[in-house]
Design an enzyme around this catalytic site. Structure first.
Site, PDB file in Angstrom:
ATOM      1  N   HIS A 313      -7.106  23.609  10.086  1.00 35.30           N
ATOM      2  CA  HIS A 313      -6.577  24.412  11.188  1.00 35.30           C
ATOM      3  C   HIS A 313      -7.332  24.047  12.458  1.00 35.30           C
ATOM      4  O   HIS A 313      -8.527  23.780  12.402  1.00 35.30           O
ATOM      5  CB  HIS A 313      -6.754  25.912  10.887  1.00 35.30           C
ATOM      6  CG  HIS A 313      -5.884  26.774  11.722  1.00 35.30           C
ATOM      7  ND1 HIS A 313      -6.245  27.193  12.972  1.00 35.30           N
ATOM      8  CD2 HIS A 313      -4.635  27.256  11.502  1.00 35.30           C
ATOM      9  CE1 HIS A 313      -5.264  27.914  13.483  1.00 35.30           C
ATOM     10  NE2 HIS A 313      -4.277  27.961  12.610  1.00 35.30           N
ATOM     11  N   ASP A 371      -0.489  28.880   5.049  1.00 44.21           N
ATOM     12  CA  ASP A 371       0.651  28.250   4.387  1.00 44.21           C
ATOM     13  C   ASP A 371       0.357  27.788   2.963  1.00 44.21           C
ATOM     14  O   ASP A 371       1.256  27.388   2.240  1.00 44.21           O
ATOM     15  CB  ASP A 371       1.140  27.055   5.215  1.00 44.21           C
ATOM     16  CG  ASP A 371       1.737  27.514   6.527  1.00 44.21           C
ATOM     17  OD1 ASP A 371       2.501  28.479   6.501  1.00 44.21           O
ATOM     18  OD2 ASP A 371       1.429  26.916   7.571  1.00 44.21           O
TER      19      ASP A 371
HETATM   20  N1  CMC Z   1      -5.606  16.919   4.910  1.00 45.49           N
HETATM   21  C1  CMC Z   1      -6.443  15.875   5.072  1.00 45.49           C
HETATM   22  N2  CMC Z   1      -7.178  15.665   6.174  1.00 45.49           N
HETATM   23  C2  CMC Z   1      -7.081  16.552   7.153  1.00 45.49           C
HETATM   24  C3  CMC Z   1      -6.228  17.675   7.064  1.00 45.49           C
HETATM   25  C4  CMC Z   1      -5.483  17.845   5.885  1.00 45.49           C
HETATM   26  N3  CMC Z   1      -4.662  18.886   5.741  1.00 45.49           N
HETATM   27  N4  CMC Z   1      -6.318  18.406   8.190  1.00 45.49           N
HETATM   28  C5  CMC Z   1      -7.201  17.759   8.976  1.00 45.49           C
HETATM   29  N5  CMC Z   1      -7.662  16.640   8.356  1.00 45.49           N
HETATM   30  C6  CMC Z   1      -8.676  15.699   8.853  1.00 45.49           C
HETATM   31  C7  CMC Z   1      -8.105  14.799   9.950  1.00 45.49           C
HETATM   32  O1  CMC Z   1      -7.566  13.619   9.398  1.00 45.49           O
HETATM   33  C8  CMC Z   1      -9.315  14.567  10.798  1.00 45.49           C
HETATM   34  O2  CMC Z   1     -10.151  13.613  10.136  1.00 45.49           O
HETATM   35  P1  CMC Z   1     -11.037  12.545  10.986  1.00 45.49           P
HETATM   36  O3  CMC Z   1     -11.969  13.374  11.803  1.00 45.49           O
HETATM   37  O4  CMC Z   1     -11.695  11.716   9.949  1.00 45.49           O
HETATM   38  O5  CMC Z   1     -10.056  11.773  11.816  1.00 45.49           O
HETATM   39  C9  CMC Z   1     -10.071  15.886  10.753  1.00 45.49           C
HETATM   40  O6  CMC Z   1      -9.674  16.480   9.507  1.00 45.49           O
HETATM   41  C10 CMC Z   1      -9.720  16.822  11.907  1.00 45.49           C
HETATM   42  O7  CMC Z   1      -8.322  17.026  11.895  1.00 45.49           O
HETATM   43  P2  CMC Z   1      -7.385  17.000  13.173  1.00 45.49           P
HETATM   44  O8  CMC Z   1      -6.054  16.449  12.771  1.00 45.49           O
HETATM   45  O9  CMC Z   1      -8.098  16.331  14.314  1.00 45.49           O
HETATM   46  O10 CMC Z   1      -7.287  18.541  13.473  1.00 45.49           O
HETATM   47  P3  CMC Z   1      -6.218  19.264  14.376  1.00 45.49           P
HETATM   48  O11 CMC Z   1      -6.867  20.487  14.872  1.00 45.49           O
HETATM   49  O12 CMC Z   1      -5.640  18.338  15.385  1.00 45.49           O
HETATM   50  O13 CMC Z   1      -5.041  19.611  13.335  1.00 45.49           O
HETATM   51  C11 CMC Z   1      -3.733  20.698  11.704  1.00 45.49           C
HETATM   52  C12 CMC Z   1      -4.884  20.832  12.695  1.00 45.49           C
HETATM   53  C13 CMC Z   1      -3.385  22.095  11.178  1.00 45.49           C
HETATM   54  C14 CMC Z   1      -2.496  20.130  12.411  1.00 45.49           C
HETATM   55  C15 CMC Z   1      -4.171  19.779  10.535  1.00 45.49           C
HETATM   56  O14 CMC Z   1      -5.281  20.327   9.878  1.00 45.49           O
HETATM   57  C16 CMC Z   1      -3.030  19.539   9.549  1.00 45.49           C
HETATM   58  O15 CMC Z   1      -2.187  18.670   9.796  1.00 45.49           O
HETATM   59  N6  CMC Z   1      -2.996  20.303   8.401  1.00 45.49           N
HETATM   60  C17 CMC Z   1      -1.902  20.194   7.453  1.00 45.49           C
HETATM   61  C18 CMC Z   1      -0.675  20.913   7.972  1.00 45.49           C
HETATM   62  C19 CMC Z   1      -0.833  22.424   7.887  1.00 45.49           C
HETATM   63  O16 CMC Z   1      -1.215  22.971   6.866  1.00 45.49           O
HETATM   64  N7  CMC Z   1      -0.467  23.105   8.995  1.00 45.49           N
HETATM   65  C20 CMC Z   1      -0.457  24.571   9.050  1.00 45.49           C
HETATM   66  C21 CMC Z   1      -1.432  25.106  10.034  1.00 45.49           C
HETATM   67  S1  CMC Z   1      -1.657  26.901   9.890  1.00 45.49           S
HETATM   68  C22 CMC Z   1      -0.116  27.640  10.190  1.00 45.49           C
HETATM   69  C23 CMC Z   1       0.554  27.216  11.424  1.00 45.49           C
HETATM   70  O17 CMC Z   1      -0.035  26.877  12.449  1.00 45.49           O
HETATM   71  O18 CMC Z   1       1.790  27.261  11.431  1.00 45.49           O
END
Ligand code: CMC
Length: 436
Positions: A313, A371
């Site tokens: 998140h 989720d």
């Molecule tokens: N699985 C594997 N790696 C992950 C995941 C995941 N679910 N989430 C983040 N990471 C890694 C990402 O690859 C990055 O790694 P590195 O630093 O080595 O490049 C690090 O963790 C930081 O992630 P980020 O993508 O920079 O974080 P963000 O704040 O931009 O993204 C997020 C947040 C929710 C989009 C992301 O965690 C994600 O795609 N999660 C899966 C989708 C999900 O469950 N979304 C629901 C969010 S809660 C309800 C809602 O908002 O609707």
């Protein structure tokens, strides 16, 4: 906004004069540096794609402490609201800032239930869709289409119009989601029953048929109500910011909420519940718990493009409190339905356990989000996977409309207009086609 005692000074290594900027304090949470005059004073913009360090507004509705894993609606912890209140009370709280007493709750509930029907013409919009259309495609269309029916309440600058639109949207979203489902199932639409609770009425419109009496199961009713409470608001997330930006042009509330529905659809946001359940089903097909290790290796391999859906998140760097409550609800629902040995729930628990002990997830502070378990609950209840995000949209509507109304009432509100760092071609001349 309260001015802090200190100020921020921005200095430049090229000798340009430094600039002082005020700092404001919220009631809790990080202070903000006011950069509104920066462009006028320096000719420069700030650069923050994805809003990693930018507060886009002031708000008094929802507060998240991502490090603690704390979520407050109007100051009240989500854990207390989920146990002591129902969704109607939560809606009242988000919209008006206070928890209703018994008579205010009865009034509010009555006002909402007076608006649960949708215009009969709505079913003709549905007929235009393929039966296998994605429910979020249908919802984006239907919510936007509501603006065509309420010309008496589309003036966003009029507080009475905003109020009645809020009530109509909260009242009609369950009806529209259930209609989208019935259309896909080829079953007759069920009209709302206003003597049922908000969640009970949704169940009735979803699962009843005209052929038989339908009795609402109180455990499932409470679970659906809790799903609604947990999804009701989440401060300035992507869809809420979309609603605010869309509404900032002065468009009508139905159009702004339709924009929120469209944004929520994405798998990085509300679409994650559907994506998470599909992921669990895929792992199950591959061999279930015995394949978790292999799947986790794919997640950790940056080139695979595979993510552990329902994990991570932008704000929570700790356990999402909603995920804990959802896990609890999941256990209750599975027990009530005699599905204690549900293989997907077992698989989810195994994935969670491994992820919480794995360096990759620990270092990046990746925890289950709302989720991760919500799909398992909804599936057990009988809600089809494709409809999960529409249920999220139904619940989030109150948050969107509360945030939209707060923005319009804010004297500092302006149309949203981000700027850019331009990296394209500088001016050039158009050559006649023969010379290109
Ligand atoms: N699985 C594997 N790696 C992950 C995941 C995941 N679910 N989430 C983040 N990471 C890694 C990402 O690859 C990055 O790694 P590195 O630093 O080595 O490049 C690090 O963790 C930081 O992630 P980020 O993508 O920079 O974080 P963000 O704040 O931009 O993204 C997020 C947040 C929710 C989009 C992301 O965690 C994600 O795609 N999660 C899966 C989708 C999900 O469950 N979304 C629901 C969010 S809660 C309800 C809602 O908002 O609707």
């Amino acid at each position: 906004m309260k001015l802090a005692d200190n100020k921020a000074t921005m200095s430049f290594s090229n000798g340009a004069p430094s600039v002082e900027m005020p700092i404001y304090q919220g009631s809790v949470g990080p202070d903000v540096i006011d950069i509104r005059k920066l462009y006028a004073q320096t000719g420069m913009f700030t650069y923050d794609p994805g809003f990693l360090s930018t507060a886009s507004c002031q708000s008094a509705i929802t507060y998240i402490d991502g490090d603690k894993g704390e979520l407050l609606y109007r100051g009240y912890p989500i854990e207390q609201l989920a146990v002591n209140c129902d969704f109607m009370e939560t809606c009242h709280l988000l919209l008006y800032g206070n928890l209703p007493n018994a008579s205010a709750k009865a009034d509010f509930t009555k006002r909402v239930s007076n608006h649960t029907m949708v215009n009969e013409q709505m079913q003709f919009f549905l007929r235009g869709f393929r039966r296998d259309a994605h429910p979020m495609a249908i919802m984006t269309g239907l919510v936007g289409a509501l603006s065509a029916f309420y010309h008496d309440s589309t003036d966003i600058t009029n507080p009475e119009h905003r109020e009645i639109s809020a009530i109509r949207l909260i009242a009609k979203l369950p009806t529209l989601v259930a209609m989208a489902y019935k259309y896909s199932a080829g079953q007759p639409y069920m009209y709302p029953k206003n003597n049922l609770s908000y969640a009970g009425n949704f169940m009735h419109m979803m699962f009843a048929t005209p052929c038989e009496d339908y009795v609402v199961n109180p455990v499932i009713e409470r679970a659906i109500d809790r799903i609604f409470i947990l999804h009701a608001d989440h401060e300035q997330n992507a869809s809420t910011s979309t609603v605010r930006l869309c509404g900032s042009s002065g468009t009508n509330p139905f159009a702004a909420i339709a924009a929120g529905v469209a944004c929520l659809w994405g798998p990085a946001h509300g679409g994650a519940n559907e994506a998470c359940l599909n992921m669990l089903e895929d792992i199950q097909k591959m061999g279930g718990i015995s394949k978790v290790g292999e799947f986790m290796n794919q997640v950790k391999d940056k080139n695979s493009g595979v993510k552990l859906m329902g994990f991570g998140h932008r704000v929570y760097k700790n356990y999402d409190p909603r995920a804990k409550l959802m896990q609890e609800t999941c256990k209750e629902v599975l027990a009530a339905l005699g599905l204690e040995n549900d293989p997907l729930f077992k698989l989810a628990m195994a994935l969670e356990k491994i992820a919480l002990e794995d360096d990759y997830f620990v270092q990046r502070k990746l925890y289950p989000n709302v989720d991760f378990y919500s799909g398992i609950v909804q599936r057990a209840i009988g809600i089809p996977v494709g409809l999960f995000t529409a249920v999220f949209a139904l619940a989030r509507t109150v948050g969107w409309i509360a945030q939209l109304n707060e923005m319009i009432g804010d004297p500092e509100y302006k149309i949203g207009r981000p700027r850019q760092l331009f990296t394209g071609s500088v001016r050039r001349e158009v050559l006649p086609i023969a010379q290109r």
